[in-house]
Design a protein around this motif. Sequence first.
Motif, mmCIF file in Angstrom:
data_model
loop_
_atom_site.group_PDB
_atom_site.id
_atom_site.type_symbol
_atom_site.label_atom_id
_atom_site.label_comp_id
_atom_site.label_asym_id
_atom_site.label_seq_id
_atom_site.Cartn_x
_atom_site.Cartn_y
_atom_site.Cartn_z
ATOM 1 N N VAL A 62 0.869 -0.895 0.571
ATOM 2 C CA VAL A 62 0.068 0.334 -0.103
ATOM 3 C C VAL A 62 1.025 1.695 0.100
ATOM 4 O O VAL A 62 0.863 2.317 -0.799
ATOM 5 C CB VAL A 62 -0.851 -0.281 1.242
ATOM 6 C CG1 VAL A 62 -2.095 1.074 1.141
ATOM 7 C CG2 VAL A 62 -1.958 -1.429 1.314
ATOM 8 N N ALA A 63 1.918 0.780 1.201
ATOM 9 C CA ALA A 63 2.906 2.174 1.259
ATOM 10 C C ALA A 63 4.261 1.545 1.162
ATOM 11 O O ALA A 63 3.988 0.621 2.540
ATOM 12 C CB ALA A 63 2.419 3.219 1.737
ATOM 13 N N ILE A 64 5.462 2.413 0.992
ATOM 14 C CA ILE A 64 6.562 2.294 1.364
ATOM 15 C C ILE A 64 7.200 3.383 1.307
ATOM 16 O O ILE A 64 7.738 4.206 0.515
ATOM 17 C CB ILE A 64 7.328 0.859 0.424
ATOM 18 C CG1 ILE A 64 8.466 0.154 1.124
ATOM 19 C CG2 ILE A 64 7.339 1.482 -0.901
ATOM 20 C CD1 ILE A 64 8.991 -0.906 0.371
ATOM 21 N N ARG A 65 8.423 3.353 2.567
ATOM 22 C CA ARG A 65 9.556 3.889 2.118
ATOM 23 C C ARG A 65 10.645 3.586 2.889
ATOM 24 O O ARG A 65 10.999 3.428 3.256
ATOM 25 C CB ARG A 65 8.704 5.629 3.306
ATOM 26 C CG ARG A 65 8.399 5.045 4.271
ATOM 27 C CD ARG A 65 8.217 5.948 4.848
ATOM 28 N NE ARG A 65 7.598 5.750 6.450
ATOM 29 C CZ ARG A 65 8.246 5.810 7.516
ATOM 30 N NH1 ARG A 65 9.421 6.407 7.783
ATOM 31 N NH2 ARG A 65 8.032 5.865 8.451
ATOM 32 N N PRO A 66 11.535 4.439 2.988
ATOM 33 C CA PRO A 66 13.134 4.548 3.542
ATOM 34 C C PRO A 66 13.110 4.323 4.485
ATOM 35 O O PRO A 66 12.199 5.139 5.516
ATOM 36 C CB PRO A 66 14.572 5.099 2.377
ATOM 37 C CG PRO A 66 13.379 5.847 1.659
ATOM 38 C CD PRO A 66 12.194 5.401 2.392
ATOM 39 N N ARG A 67 14.206 3.527 5.402
ATOM 40 C CA ARG A 67 14.430 4.123 6.532
ATOM 41 C C ARG A 67 15.356 4.602 6.706
ATOM 42 O O ARG A 67 16.096 4.486 6.775
ATOM 43 C CB ARG A 67 13.684 2.400 7.991
ATOM 44 C CG ARG A 67 12.459 1.785 7.670
ATOM 45 C CD ARG A 67 12.158 2.711 8.721
ATOM 46 N NE ARG A 67 12.556 2.154 10.011
ATOM 47 C CZ ARG A 67 10.997 2.185 11.090
ATOM 48 N NH1 ARG A 67 10.465 2.369 11.159
ATOM 49 N NH2 ARG A 67 12.104 1.864 12.534
#
Length: 113
Positions: free
Chosen positions: A108-113
């Motif tokens: 659904v959503a993804i972002r770097p950590r």
Amino acid sequence: MSLLRSVISSCILLILSSLLLLSCQKAEMEAPVLTADPALVQTWRYPCGPACDASAWVLVMQNGIAYEAPDLPANFQIDDQPVSVQYRRTGRKSTFNPGTGLEIISIVAIRPR
């Protein structure tokens, strides 16, 4: 006899109405899950035939559970990249024989950590 027919007709009507109501309800989808801890993006290789190797993008969660992520965006296709991800479990596994054997998720959503 007419009372019995009336009761049977009423029961049949009630059953049909119930079935119609149930068939019109939308299936409940599992709520998306947002990972609190980072997940790791990995490439997993697996055999796909006598002289064939294939690979799949996999998200490995902090608890060790891994999911196949076929819709992983290209800019996140980096081995061992930590990410925060919101996903839906599909309950399906790859149909590609034998595949990873992992459950497929929909991102659904993804972002770097």
